[in-house]
Each structure stands twice: as structure tokens, then as C-alpha cells.
Design an enzyme around this catalytic site. Structure first.
Site, PDB file in Angstrom:
ATOM      1  N   LYS A 169      36.865  34.879  43.500  1.00  9.34           N
ATOM      2  CA  LYS A 169      36.635  35.004  42.368  1.00  9.34           C
ATOM      3  C   LYS A 169      37.600  34.500  41.417  1.00  9.34           C
ATOM      4  CE  LYS A 169      32.799  38.502  43.420  1.00  9.34           C
ATOM      5  NZ  LYS A 169      32.851  40.063  42.416  1.00  9.34           N
ATOM      6  N   ARG A 180      32.894  52.298  48.554  1.00  6.66           N
ATOM      7  CA  ARG A 180      31.692  51.541  47.367  1.00  6.66           C
ATOM      8  C   ARG A 180      30.226  52.381  47.562  1.00  6.66           C
ATOM      9  NH1 ARG A 180      31.998  45.529  44.672  1.00  6.66           N
ATOM     10  NH2 ARG A 180      33.546  45.920  43.318  1.00  6.66           N
ATOM     11  N   GLY A 195      35.842  46.488  45.839  1.00  4.89           N
ATOM     12  CA  GLY A 195      35.911  46.552  47.033  1.00  4.89           C
ATOM     13  C   GLY A 195      36.675  46.025  48.457  1.00  4.89           C
ATOM     14  N   GLY A 218      37.092  42.855  39.226  1.00  3.65           N
ATOM     15  CA  GLY A 218      37.304  42.113  38.121  1.00  3.65           C
ATOM     16  C   GLY A 218      36.757  43.287  36.673  1.00  3.65           C
TER      17      GLY A 218
HETATM   18  C1  3PG Z   1      32.409  42.994  41.670  1.00  7.48           C
HETATM   19  O1  3PG Z   1      32.331  42.940  43.008  1.00  7.48           O
HETATM   20  O2  3PG Z   1      32.844  42.934  40.961  1.00  7.48           O
HETATM   21  C2  3PG Z   1      30.610  43.373  41.094  1.00  7.48           C
HETATM   22  O3  3PG Z   1      29.663  43.715  41.890  1.00  7.48           O
HETATM   23  C3  3PG Z   1      30.700  41.707  39.760  1.00  7.48           C
HETATM   24  O4  3PG Z   1      30.267  41.704  40.994  1.00  7.48           O
HETATM   25  P1  3PG Z   1      30.221  40.367  40.314  1.00  7.48           P
HETATM   26  O5  3PG Z   1      31.213  39.218  39.682  1.00  7.48           O
HETATM   27  O6  3PG Z   1      29.117  38.642  41.402  1.00  7.48           O
HETATM   28  O7  3PG Z   1      28.934  39.894  39.391  1.00  7.48           O
END
Ligand code: 3PG
Length: 386
Positions: free
Chosen positions: A210, A37, A340, A367
Site C-alpha cells: 500500500k 484483528r 494487521g 493506514g
Molecule cells: C487496512 O487493512 O488498512 C484496512 O482494512 C483498510 O483497507 P484498504 O486499504 O483496502 O481500504
């Protein structure tokens, strides 16, 4: 997607002006030095500096608790959230750019404005993590207007966070002329090339954390993709939905109901074996790697976000390595790998850089990439539309 792009701005209009450049420095502690990044944001910064602009970098990092009201300029960051300061990147970027990047550890907008005004052309600043301020995630107009007042032009070079309607991504564009940066332009151009002509079989590989974001995206892809190969937290959440023992593995309990609904779909391919430590699932197993590799081999579109396991930990890297091998061996597919961590995990493959052929595009977006490719409109990109 037709966006206003900084590449089309007359370089004479860059000279002496202040560019607020939104970048994505959401990089985990420990991964700062060689993060993809960071490399990816350099071209836009260099372009603006070369034409004698001033640059103010804006970014978030992690998901800290916001610390204070905008009116109170002093703030204290908790020990936990202190790790999410952006300070370390000022040093790293200074090294990479060969010029000092001044870190601004506060949000005293009057002071910052003066500092920028007094600075020479080609100066570069980095503001503190915007998510320390509540207004950022609330897409707050007041906060966005305060940020906008610091510069003449806004540049969004953070494709990776363009799926968030946050103040420094969306609201800011209401107050200041706004453009896509060179990285943003490159990412969107590459994605559009793929979405214009999805070739089949199409496989979506999803792992990592996530979980709710990623499981949610399956719904958007169900009509388009042929296979979903799941590892990491998303796979555990499906196991939980099936009632299988997962110990205290990474899971999202709120997503199990949706996972249950998806279980009927033949498109969902779950791991058939796993590597565990004290009952906790930390990687997919060798049989799964074989099974996934066979699907990847025959795919003509491959989209991958999220490692298969805790690849940073010795003994749990084979799943991610196996998927990389299969992905890199397929020279016929249109392939995008994003996020990342996922892109960084290519270091598991010796000599990896030379193995990436033209059919593979590496994206900074995780995402955001999944959402864009699934056809969803991203607020940060919509705001830059011509
Ligand atoms: C990511 O790493 O996908 C982006 O920086 C967004 O981060 P977030 O999911 O915390 O909004």
C-alpha cells in the site's frame, strides 16, 4: 476526540435491540487463525451479547471488484475474489465466542431483515464482504440506508478502516444512531495520549505494501517527525526515484515523483543494504538493521506500520525481526505499532507477548493509524463525534 461510545450506553438499552457492528476482518488468506484483528473485536461483541443484544457484523476484506447491482440478489464471485469471502470468519468467530455465528452469503435485504427479526436475543450474524457491492466504496447513500434498516444501532469498531469514506463507515451514520465500539474507543484514547504530547526525537518506520498511501502520509508528518525509516515497498519507490536498480521489486511508479521531492530531506533514512532474490529486494540488510536500531534506540516517539520485508518467507525475516528487537528494547519511547501484518509479525520474536511493556501500544490500524497520528481527520471518526 469526543465520540459517542457504546461503553456509555445504558446496558438496559442493549437488550433485544439489533446492533450493526462494523469490524475490520481485512485479514489475508492464511493469516486468519491467530489474527490480532480478530482477538481485538471480541470485547464489543461479548459486551453486546452479554446484555442480550443481537449482533450483525459488517466488514470488508481486500479490494475485490464489486460484483453486482444492489437490486439483483444473486451474484457470482470470480475465483480470485472468492478468496475474499468472509465465510471462513464465521467459523473462526463461532469457535472464539462459543456460540454460532451465522454467515449470510447474499445481500437480499428483505430476507436478511426477516432472519434477524426471527432470531433470538444473543444471536450473531456475519454479512458477506461489503466490497462485493459497488455502493460500499462509493459511500453510496442507498446502500448505507439498506444496511441501516437491518438494525437499531450502528457501532463502528473498525478503527482500521475509519480513514475510508465508505458506506458502512460513514454514510450509514446518517440513518441510524451511531457509536464507537470498545476497540475504537481504546485505539483513539491511546493515540490521543501520544498526539497530545509528541516527544522527540520522533521516528516513523514505514514498510510493507500500500505504498501510495504510506508515501502520501510522509508529507503530513514532515513537520512533526524527526526521522523516517523506510523499508519494503516505500523504500523501493525511493530507490526507483534515485534511479537505482530494483529489478521487479514491489514499487509504486505513481509515487516516484513525490519521493524525488522528499529525497532532499535529511529526515528520510533509506536502507544501505538489502536482501535480494533474483534481483528482487525482499528485505533490508544487516547494516540497515544496525543503522535503524541506533535511531530507534534514541527515539522518544516511535510509530511503525509495515514490515521491512517478506517476513513470512524464510530468509527474509531478519529485517522485521531486527526492528522489533530494537522497538521492544526501547522502554522510554511512546511507541505504537499498527497494521494487521505488522502486528502479526511480532511472532518472529519468541515470547513476544511478555516483552511488550506499557510504553508500547499495538493497533489494528495501519493506514488509518498513520493518518490519525499525522493529524488528518478520519471520516469514520468524524461521523461519531458528539
Ligand atoms: C487496512 O487493512 O488498512 C484496512 O482494512 C483498510 O483497507 P484498504 O486499504 O483496502 O481500504
Amino acid at each position: 476526540m469526543a465520540m459517542r461510545c457504546i461503553s456509555q450506553m445504558n446496558p438496559k438499552k442493549i437488550r433485544g435491540r439489533v446492533f450493526l457492528v462494523r469490524v475490520d476482518l481485512n485479514i489475508e488468506e492464511g493469516g486468519e487463525k491467530n489474527a490480532y484483528r480478530i482477538e481485538a473485536i471480541l470485547p464489543t461483541i461479548v459486551h453486546l451479547l452479554r446484555h442480550k443484544g443481537k449482533v450483525v457484523l459488517l466488514s470488508h476484506r481486500g479490494r475485490p471488484n464489486p460484483v453486482r447491482e444492489i437490486s439483483n440478489f444473486k451474484f457470482q464471485i470470480s475465483k480470485r475474489d472468492g478468496k475474499l469471502s468472509l465465510q471462513t470468519f464465521a467459523r473462526i468467530l463461532s469457535g472464539k465466542l462459543g456460540t454460532k455465528v451465522k454467515f449470510v452469503p447474499h445481500f437480499d435485504f428483505g430476507k436478511i431483515e426477516m432472519q434477524i427479526e426471527e432470531a433470538r436475543p444473543k444471536s450473531i450474524f456475519l454479512l458477506e464482504n461489503l466490497r462485493f457491492i459497488a455502493g460500499e466504496e462509493q459511500d453510496d447513500s442507498r446502500f448505507a440506508a439498506q444496511l441501516a434498516a437491518l438494525g437499531d444501532v450502528f457501532v463502528n469498531d473498525a478503527f482500521a478502516v475509519s480513514h475510508r469514506a465508505h458506506a458502512s463507515v460513514r454514510a450509514i451514520t446518517k440513518y441510524i444512531p451511531s457509536y464507537a465500539g470498545l476497540l475504537m474507543e481504546k485505539e483513539v484514547r491511546n493515540f490521543d495520549r501520544i498526539t497530545d504530547n509528541y516527544r522527540h526525537p520522533m521516528s516513523i518506520i514505514i514498510g510493507g505494501a500500500k505504498i501510495s498511501d504510506k508515501i502520501g502520509i510522509i508529507q503530513h508528518f514532515l513537520g512533526k517527525a524527526d526521522y523516517f525509516l523506510l523499508g519494503g515497498g516505500p523504500a523501493n519507490t525511493f530507490f526507483e526515484a534515485q534511479g537505482l536498480p530494483i529489478g521487479d521489486s514491489l514499487v509504486d511508479m505513481k509515487s516516484t515523483a513525490f519521493a524525488k521531492q522528499c529525497l532532499r530531506s535529511k529526515k528520510i533514512i533509506l536502507p544501505i543494504d538489502a536482501e535480494r532474490q533474483n534481483g528482487k529486494i525482499l528485505d533490508i540488510g544487516p547494516k540497515t538493521v544496525e543503522q535503524f536500531a541506533a535511531v530507534i534506540k534514541n527515539s522518544r516517539t516511535i510509530i511503525w506500520n509495515g514490515p521491512m520485508g517478506l517476513f513470512e518467507k524464510r530468509g527474509f525475516e531478519e529485517g522485521t525481526r531486527g526492528v522489533w528487537n530494537a522497538v521492544l528494547m526501547n522502554k522510554k519511547a511512546h511507541t505504537v505499532v499498527g497494521g494487521g501484518e505488522t502486528v502479526s509479525s511480532i511472532s518472529l520474536i519468541p515470547g513476544s507477548k511478555s516483552l511488550i511493556s506499557k510504553n508500547v501500544f499495538l493497533s489494528t490500524g495501519g493506514g488509518a493509524m498513520l493518518e490519525y497520528l499525522s493529524g488528518k481527520k478520519l471520516p469514520g471518526i468524524e461521523a461519531l463525534q458528539k
